[in-house]
Design an enzyme around this catalytic site. Structure first.
Site, short mmCIF file in Angstrom:
data_model
loop_
_atom_site.label_atom_id
_atom_site.label_comp_id
_atom_site.label_asym_id
_atom_site.label_seq_id
_atom_site.Cartn_x
_atom_site.Cartn_y
_atom_site.Cartn_z
N ALA A 65 -14.88 -91.09 -42.06
CA ALA A 65 -13.46 -90.78 -41.93
C ALA A 65 -12.95 -91.51 -40.70
O ALA A 65 -13.73 -91.84 -39.79
CB ALA A 65 -13.28 -89.28 -41.79
N GLY A 108 -18.00 -89.63 -43.73
CA GLY A 108 -17.19 -89.58 -44.95
C GLY A 108 -17.56 -90.67 -45.94
O GLY A 108 -17.33 -90.52 -47.15
N GLU A 131 -21.62 -87.03 -37.88
CA GLU A 131 -20.52 -86.25 -37.32
C GLU A 131 -20.94 -85.44 -36.10
O GLU A 131 -20.16 -85.23 -35.17
CB GLU A 131 -19.94 -85.29 -38.38
CG GLU A 131 -19.18 -85.99 -39.50
CD GLU A 131 -20.05 -86.40 -40.68
OE1 GLU A 131 -21.29 -86.46 -40.53
OE2 GLU A 131 -19.47 -86.67 -41.75
#
Ligand code: CO8
Length: 257
Positions: A65, A108, A131
């Site tokens: 992301a 992501g 993450e």
């Protein structure tokens, strides 16, 4: 139609989507999400399309992301927008999607690959859920889909340490369907998609639905669900054509009816 972050083409009965944000290693921002949903909807509505391939660049399928888009946001921003929830709709496309992964599939990006139905990786692919190194956790399904794909212990290893695994390890772990040489990646994915698209579309959709059901229900319910779908295919012309063609030793001419 022109897109800002995607290149969209058709190869016969296959829809090809290429993520195209090279300056950010195909990081997934809100524009990518909006455009992917538009393309999926268009391919879903197009009877001529039987399967979809989703790919990135040689260097990156997608590096996650978009950290720069997320960095300034606070809790109320992400909660009220229900940040990342739109990606659930990407995973809901009913036609089969093959991810052709080269280079980084991180965060992501790994989660987007896992929204697809088959993952074909180049030898250069690297998968991970980093993450935790940013002070967050996977937010597009990583803790759920990766755990279902590779089991609790491998998923914990990847999600808690944020380390990357290469294509060979990902294949051994069951995340990747096939590993191919880098130069074969797109052809292999397009050939697999063309094969799927040449089959009877209703049976392909039902096969996808049945396999996915295995992840959501008990064995007993799953078996019943499979059997009912199997029974229902006997109402199609393609069932008669497929079985007649076998007996007559010829190729079936499916009509998707
Ligand atoms: N977002 C934004 N920009 C990115 C991203 C990203 N995820 N990844 C790379 N870029 C940009 C870099 O900033 C750089 O831009 P610039 O040239 O302007 O500085 C450009 O892409 C090239 O990247 P690098 O220079 O870093 O290239 P390297 O080859 O040195 O490194 C890596 C490649 C290892 C892939 C490295 O870029 C990296 O670690 N990227 C981030 C990977 C990552 O942490 N991904 C997870 C992101 S979080 C996520 O996906 C899910 C969050 C869910 C949260 C839910 C909240 C509700």
């Amino acid at each position: 139609m022109a897109y800002e972050t995607l290149i969209v083409e058709t190869h016969g009965a296959v829809g090809l989507i290429t993520l195209n944000r090279p300056q950010a290693l195909n990081a997934l921002n809100s524009t990518v999400l909006r455009e992917l949903l538009q393309v999926h909807e268009a391919f879903q509505a197009d009877d001529a399309i039987g399967a979809i391939v989703l790919t990135g660049s040689e260097r990156a399928f997608a590096a996650g992301a978009d950290i720069k888009e997320m960095q300034p946001l606070g809790y109320v921003d992400v909660y009220s927008r229900d940040l990342m929830s739109g990606w659930d709709d990407v995973a809901k496309v009913r036609k089969p999607v093959i991810a052709a992964v080269s280079g980084f599939a991180l965060g992501g990006g790994c989660e987007l690959a896992m929204m697809c139905d088959i993952i074909i990786a180049s030898e250069t692919a690297k998968f991970g859920q980093p993450e935790i190194t940013l002070g967050v956790i996977p937010g597009m399904g990583g803790s759920q889909r990766l755990t279902r794909a590779v089991g609790r212990y491998k998923a914990m290893d990847l999600i808690l340490t944020g380390r990357m695994m290469d294509a060979a390890e990902a294949e051994r772990a069951g995340l990747v369907s096939r590993v191919v040489a880098a130069e074969r990646l797109l052809d292999e994915a397009l050939e697999a998609a063309a094969k799927i698209a040449s089959l009877s579309h209703p049976s392909v959709l039902m096969a996808k639905e049945a396999v996915n059901r295995a992840l959501e229900t008990t064995l007993d319910e799953g078996l019943r669900f499979e059997r009912r779908l199997f029974h229902s295919l006997f109402s199609t012309e393609d069932q008669k054509e497929g079985m007649t063609a076998f007996i007559e030793k010829r190729k079936p001419a499916f009509k998707n009816r």
